[in-house]
Every structure is written in C-alpha cells, then in structure tokens.
Design a protein around this motif. Structure first.
Motif, PDB file in Angstrom:
ATOM      1  N   ARG A   1       2.689  -1.330 -11.246  1.00 35.00           N
ATOM      2  CA  ARG A   1       1.645  -0.546 -10.586  1.00 35.00           C
ATOM      3  C   ARG A   1       0.374  -1.365 -10.414  1.00 35.00           C
ATOM      4  O   ARG A   1      -0.246  -1.360  -9.333  1.00 35.00           O
ATOM      5  CB  ARG A   1       1.335   0.721 -11.398  1.00 35.00           C
ATOM      6  CG  ARG A   1       0.317   1.654 -10.730  1.00 35.00           C
ATOM      7  CD  ARG A   1      -0.379   2.539 -11.758  1.00 35.00           C
ATOM      8  NE  ARG A   1      -1.148   1.728 -12.685  1.00 35.00           N
ATOM      9  CZ  ARG A   1      -2.388   1.311 -12.463  1.00 35.00           C
ATOM     10  NH1 ARG A   1      -3.021   1.622 -11.346  1.00 35.00           N
ATOM     11  NH2 ARG A   1      -3.001   0.572 -13.359  1.00 35.00           N
ATOM     12  N   SER A   2      -0.021  -2.106 -11.435  1.00 38.31           N
ATOM     13  CA  SER A   2      -1.212  -2.940 -11.328  1.00 38.31           C
ATOM     14  C   SER A   2      -1.007  -4.060 -10.302  1.00 38.31           C
ATOM     15  O   SER A   2      -1.903  -4.364  -9.514  1.00 38.31           O
ATOM     16  CB  SER A   2      -1.569  -3.536 -12.690  1.00 38.31           C
ATOM     17  OG  SER A   2      -2.707  -4.355 -12.609  1.00 38.31           O
TER      18      SER A   2
ATOM     19  N   ILE B   1       0.816  -3.961  -7.679  1.00 37.39           N
ATOM     20  CA  ILE B   1       0.780  -3.367  -6.341  1.00 37.39           C
ATOM     21  C   ILE B   1      -0.633  -3.388  -5.766  1.00 37.39           C
ATOM     22  O   ILE B   1      -0.825  -3.656  -4.576  1.00 37.39           O
ATOM     23  CB  ILE B   1       1.334  -1.923  -6.394  1.00 37.39           C
ATOM     24  CG1 ILE B   1       2.874  -1.968  -6.464  1.00 37.39           C
ATOM     25  CG2 ILE B   1       0.872  -1.097  -5.195  1.00 37.39           C
ATOM     26  CD1 ILE B   1       3.514  -0.619  -6.716  1.00 37.39           C
ATOM     27  N   TRP B   2      -1.626  -3.152  -6.606  1.00 37.36           N
ATOM     28  CA  TRP B   2      -3.005  -3.123  -6.116  1.00 37.36           C
ATOM     29  C   TRP B   2      -3.467  -4.486  -5.598  1.00 37.36           C
ATOM     30  O   TRP B   2      -4.417  -4.559  -4.822  1.00 37.36           O
ATOM     31  CB  TRP B   2      -3.946  -2.639  -7.215  1.00 37.36           C
ATOM     32  CG  TRP B   2      -3.917  -1.157  -7.394  1.00 37.36           C
ATOM     33  CD1 TRP B   2      -3.398  -0.464  -8.452  1.00 37.36           C
ATOM     34  CD2 TRP B   2      -4.418  -0.176  -6.485  1.00 37.36           C
ATOM     35  NE1 TRP B   2      -3.548   0.878  -8.255  1.00 37.36           N
ATOM     36  CE2 TRP B   2      -4.168   1.090  -7.057  1.00 37.36           C
ATOM     37  CE3 TRP B   2      -5.047  -0.245  -5.243  1.00 37.36           C
ATOM     38  CZ2 TRP B   2      -4.541   2.279  -6.430  1.00 37.36           C
ATOM     39  CZ3 TRP B   2      -5.410   0.941  -4.613  1.00 37.36           C
ATOM     40  CH2 TRP B   2      -5.153   2.173  -5.213  1.00 37.36           C
TER      41      TRP B   2
ATOM     42  N   THR C   1       3.581   5.374  -7.328  1.00 35.70           N
ATOM     43  CA  THR C   1       2.852   5.099  -8.566  1.00 35.70           C
ATOM     44  C   THR C   1       2.154   6.322  -9.141  1.00 35.70           C
ATOM     45  O   THR C   1       1.907   7.307  -8.442  1.00 35.70           O
ATOM     46  CB  THR C   1       1.801   3.992  -8.362  1.00 35.70           C
ATOM     47  OG1 THR C   1       0.771   4.454  -7.482  1.00 35.70           O
ATOM     48  CG2 THR C   1       2.430   2.732  -7.793  1.00 35.70           C
TER      49      THR C   1
ATOM     50  N   ASP D   1       3.713   1.607  -1.362  1.00 32.72           N
ATOM     51  CA  ASP D   1       4.214   1.767  -2.730  1.00 32.72           C
ATOM     52  C   ASP D   1       3.147   2.397  -3.618  1.00 32.72           C
ATOM     53  O   ASP D   1       3.439   3.253  -4.457  1.00 32.72           O
ATOM     54  CB  ASP D   1       4.642   0.416  -3.307  1.00 32.72           C
ATOM     55  CG  ASP D   1       5.876  -0.139  -2.629  1.00 32.72           C
ATOM     56  OD1 ASP D   1       6.853   0.619  -2.473  1.00 32.72           O
ATOM     57  OD2 ASP D   1       5.868  -1.303  -2.246  1.00 32.72           O
ATOM     58  N   MET D   2       1.894   1.962  -3.460  1.00 32.08           N
ATOM     59  CA  MET D   2       0.806   2.559  -4.219  1.00 32.08           C
ATOM     60  C   MET D   2       0.773   4.066  -3.994  1.00 32.08           C
ATOM     61  O   MET D   2       0.674   4.859  -4.931  1.00 32.08           O
ATOM     62  CB  MET D   2      -0.523   1.921  -3.819  1.00 32.08           C
ATOM     63  CG  MET D   2      -1.751   2.482  -4.529  1.00 32.08           C
ATOM     64  SD  MET D   2      -2.425   4.003  -3.809  1.00 32.08           S
ATOM     65  CE  MET D   2      -3.107   3.385  -2.254  1.00 32.08           C
TER      66      MET D   2
ATOM     67  N   THR E   1     -10.283  -3.047  -2.761  1.00 33.37           N
ATOM     68  CA  THR E   1      -9.701  -3.153  -4.098  1.00 33.37           C
ATOM     69  C   THR E   1     -10.281  -4.374  -4.814  1.00 33.37           C
ATOM     70  O   THR E   1     -11.047  -5.147  -4.241  1.00 33.37           O
ATOM     71  CB  THR E   1      -8.168  -3.305  -4.009  1.00 33.37           C
ATOM     72  OG1 THR E   1      -7.858  -4.478  -3.248  1.00 33.37           O
ATOM     73  CG2 THR E   1      -7.530  -2.099  -3.353  1.00 33.37           C
TER      74      THR E   1
ATOM     75  N   THR F   1      -1.045   7.183 -12.307  1.00 33.47           N
ATOM     76  CA  THR F   1      -2.081   6.582 -13.133  1.00 33.47           C
ATOM     77  C   THR F   1      -2.728   7.613 -14.042  1.00 33.47           C
ATOM     78  O   THR F   1      -2.544   8.826 -13.870  1.00 33.47           O
ATOM     79  CB  THR F   1      -3.155   5.930 -12.234  1.00 33.47           C
ATOM     80  OG1 THR F   1      -4.085   5.218 -13.041  1.00 33.47           O
ATOM     81  CG2 THR F   1      -3.916   6.980 -11.440  1.00 33.47           C
TER      82      THR F   1
ATOM     83  N   THR G   1      -2.594  -4.337  -1.642  1.00 35.51           N
ATOM     84  CA  THR G   1      -2.721  -3.026  -1.007  1.00 35.51           C
ATOM     85  C   THR G   1      -3.719  -3.073   0.137  1.00 35.51           C
ATOM     86  O   THR G   1      -3.394  -2.754   1.272  1.00 35.51           O
ATOM     87  CB  THR G   1      -3.124  -1.962  -2.046  1.00 35.51           C
ATOM     88  OG1 THR G   1      -2.031  -1.739  -2.949  1.00 35.51           O
ATOM     89  CG2 THR G   1      -3.495  -0.646  -1.376  1.00 35.51           C
TER      90      THR G   1
ATOM     91  N   GLY H   1       0.792  -1.216   0.000  1.00 36.38           N
ATOM     92  CA  GLY H   1       0.000   0.000   0.000  1.00 36.38           C
ATOM     93  C   GLY H   1       0.826   1.267   0.000  1.00 36.38           C
ATOM     94  O   GLY H   1       0.471   2.267  -0.640  1.00 36.38           O
TER      95      GLY H   1
END
Length: 456
Positions: free
Chosen positions: A228-229, A231-232, A178, A173-174, A240, A180, A235, A171
C-alpha cells in the motif's frame, strides 16, 4: 475520503487570499480543546465465496450502510443513492471499491477513541451477519485484481478513476485495492502546526513500518511488506510524497496554501453533482477562468473540497492528518492514534521526537521513505543503524508523553496501554506483514484464502 453534503445556502465566494488561509488559522485551538479523530477502512467480502460485494446487490454495500439505521445512523445521499451514514460516532462511508470507512468523531482521549472503534465494529459485524458478509483488516486486498472489484456510485470517484491513469500507474490500485488507518490531530498555533507537521512527516516511515500489513497481491507475496505504501510512490506526483518544502524556514500557512493552489484540481461540486475539472488549475478558478465553469469564482466550500484532494504523507486542513499506516485489526486501530498522540500532544515529547529527526536531510528522509515498504523495521536510518533502533527511542518518548497526559479510564488505566501491540512489534522486529508471510509459507502452505480467518 471526504463525504460532501449538499448545501442549500448561498456559499461565500473567495475574494481574498485571507479566505484561503482562514481554514488553517481557524484550526488553531488551545491545548484543552485538542481532540483525536480516527479514521479506518476495512475490506468487505462475502463469507461464502470471498467475493467483494457490489453496491446494489441484495446484502451489498448499500444494504450494509442502511442496516446501520438500527443503531441510530442516518443516510447521506448523492444522486439519490446512499453513500454514507451519519451518527454520533462520526460518518460511515464507502470507499471506491466498497471498502467501508469510519471517520470517527473528535474525541477527548484514547479510551473514548478505542471505545468508538469497538462500537463501530460491533455494529457493522451485527449488520453484516444478516447478509453473510465479513470484514478484513489488511492494507490491501490479498487476492483481488482490479477487475474483480466493484466501483461505488460516487461522483468524485468516477472523475478520479478517469484521471489516475494519466498521472501514474498505480492510482487505481490505491483507490480500489487499499485500506488505511489515519489519525487527525489539532494544533495550537502556526508554529505548533509546523513542528508537528515536520515531526510527523519525518517519522511517517516509522508508522508505515510498524503497521506494514499488505504483503500479498493477487494471491501471492508481492515482495513488499507495505505494498500500500509503495502504491503511493506511483499514484500522482503532483499530490503525494514527503514534501521537502515543509522543512524550509518559511513554511507555514501561506506556503501550504501555495502548494494546494499548485495541486491540480479533480472536480467542482454543483447542485448535488460533481463536475470534472481534473488537471485544471485552482489559480485559474480564482480568476474566473476555469474552463468548465467560465466566469464563475470558487466558493469557500470549493476550497475545502480542494484541500481534500492532496494525498501527501501528512496533510493539513483545519487539522493535521497522519496518513502512513496500513489497515489492520481493532488493536492496531487503537494503537495508531496512541502512537501519534503520545508524540504530539505533550510539548516535551514533541521536542524530543523532533530532536531525533531534525538533522536529517531531504535526501535521507526520502531514502528512508522509499526503503520502508520493502524493509520495514530493517530499513537503514540516517547516521547508521536500523529503523528498529529508532523505533525503540520513539516508543519511549511516546509512552512518556501518554503517561504525562495522564488521561485515565474508569479502571484507573492511562492511555499508554494502547501501545502494547506496537511494543511487541518493536521488540521482535517483526511487523504484521512478516507474520502473515510466515503463515503463508508455513501452516497455510501457500493457500491465500487462509488469510480470511483474520477478519475482524
């Protein structure tokens, strides 16, 4: 993320379930009033040493924000600090580690959307030139550790950063690493919302693949095309994911309200500051039993705030947010709304796109979503073949949808031209991350700093 403005007016207290559903019903619009809202983030770095600037330092994030006053933007403050700038083109705000975001205005067509993006990039680049700062269009910092990055002075971020390690390992890192691109779309009715939500959710992995642009972590390839994807996926499982209930027969505004009531809270905003309510229940709040505000009932603004704290692949507020794409340069910022508008804003296109995915099972949708961060267009799809094969069919539907819309600019061009960068990706089968990896292993000779030449 949302920028909260302090209100001096008394807020209506939530006393009925109808008030929970009201934002979704209030979002219904006739087709003639459907608009396009595009949001995009970018990484900010010092051109001399590639360092991420802090908020307070000379020429840092605060000064960049305030520099936009020269273009008619006005400051929004929290706790005496500027956290955003408001203007005719929407809001420019700071993300947790100083990523700069434009939350664009609601615009009628893609020509206006792309022009807005162009104006914004010209303005921030002009401001940044005075401070020797550049912007990087990637889905994730290619070389920075969490410890390398500053934290911005925004109350909700402080609360979220304390909470994230309790519920997942990525989380932070998100929040810190990141970027978007997303597009916000309208709907005409509950049934229209449901069909758009389901179609968008099923096809969100395709958007992730087409825009995959985060193959590096701390200076080296990370084994993913869209980290990035990935990471979710670790998180916060409470807020999510691919939301299987959206495909149930009874899905609609009521089910979404129930889902949001089950999403744990982050905060309550009172008298210009954020109160930590992380992990607590909005259902308790409705009963006056919220531990941090005993006896107090939520206001309608509290509910609006809470609606902004779930992060699934598609999110409903008073519009639908398509949330699957990595950050990227100007051409792809224009391409993402073109992709989704082409699929969503003409009924024939929406019907055709839904027909492609309506028979997928919960397990098949989840498998595709999990495969895409590493494999992108090479991910296997339900029924056989690769995602690239599906992409060709989807792009044909999308182009037809934009041609049918027939929104022309002054030169007589329609909106389909904004798809060209995606057409090239689909034809080649190579997503942006793969091209970056080719350069890293080729001309760059493993020198990650070369990625900074791809700044905006």
């Amino acid at each position: 993320m949302s920028t909260r403005k302090t209100s001096v007016e008394a807020e209506p207290v939530i006393e009925s379930r109808d008030q929970l559903i009201a934002p979704f019903i209030g979002g219904e619009k006739p087709k003639s009033d459907w608009r396009i809202g595009t949001e995009h983030e970018k990484l900010v770095f010092r051109t001399k040493d590639k360092r991420a600037p802090s908020y307070d330092e000379p020429g840092g994030i605060r000064d960049i924000l305030l520099g936009l006053r020269d273009y008619g933007w006005e400051p929004i403050e929290e706790g005496g600090k500027v956290i955003a700038m408001a203007g005719d083109d929407g809001t420019v705000s700071l993300e947790p580690a100083g990523q700069l975001e434009l939350s664009g205005a609601q615009l009628e067509n893609l020509h206006d959307t792309c022009a807005e993006t162009g104006r914004h990039l010209q303005q921030v680049k002009a401001v940044a030139e005075d401070f020797e700062v550049g912007f990087l269009g990637l889905g994730m910092w290619p070389d920075k550790t969490r410890e390398d990055l500053p934290v911005m002075p925004k109350g909700r971020y402080e609360i979220m950063m304390r909470h994230m390690p309790r519920v997942g390992s990525l989380g932070l890192d998100m929040m810190l690493r990141t970027c978007t691109i997303q597009v916000n779309l309208d709907y005409g009715s509950e049934a229209d919302m449901v069909k758009k939500f389901r179609t968008g959710l099923a096809l969100q992995p395709l958007a992730t693949a087409l825009f995959a642009n985060s193959p590096f972590t701390e200076g080296k390839p990370n084994g993913y095309l869209s980290y990035r994807s990935h990471i979710w996926s670790d998180t916060d499982p409470h807020r999510t994911g691919m939301l299987p209930f959206v495909f149930d027969d009874d899905f609609g505004y009521e089910r979404w309200a129930d889902y949001m009531l089950d999403v744990p809270m982050y905060f309550v905003f009172r008298e210009g500051r954020y109160i930590d309510a992380a992990g607590h229940s909005f259902r308790d709040f409705l009963k006056g039993e919220l531990e941090v505000l005993p006896g107090e009932l939520p206001t309608e603004s509290d509910w609006w705030d809470h609606l902004s704290t779930a992060f699934p692949e598609v999110r409903l507020k008073s519009f639908l947010e398509m949330r699957g794409a990595d950050g990227g340069p100007w051409s792809r910022i224009c391409a993402l709304p073109a992709f989704w508008v082409g699929l969503m804003y003409e009924q024939d296109a929406l019907d055709a796109a839904w027909d492609l995915v309506k028979d997928w099972s919960v397990e098949e949708r989840e498998e595709l979503r999990n495969a895409v961060p590493k494999l992108a267009l090479d991910a296997p799809i339900p029924g056989g073949g690769k995602l690239q094969d599906l992409a060709k069919d989807v792009m044909a539907i999308c182009r037809k949808g934009l041609n049918t819309r027939a929104r022309l600019n002054a030169s007589g061009d329609n909106e389909a031209g904004f798809l060209e960068t995606l057409d090239e990706i689909v034809a080649s089968g190579k997503v942006p991350a793969q091209r970056l990896l080719d350069k890293y292993h080729g001309d760059w000779n493993g020198d990650i700093e070369r990625v900074y030449k791809y700044s905006f």
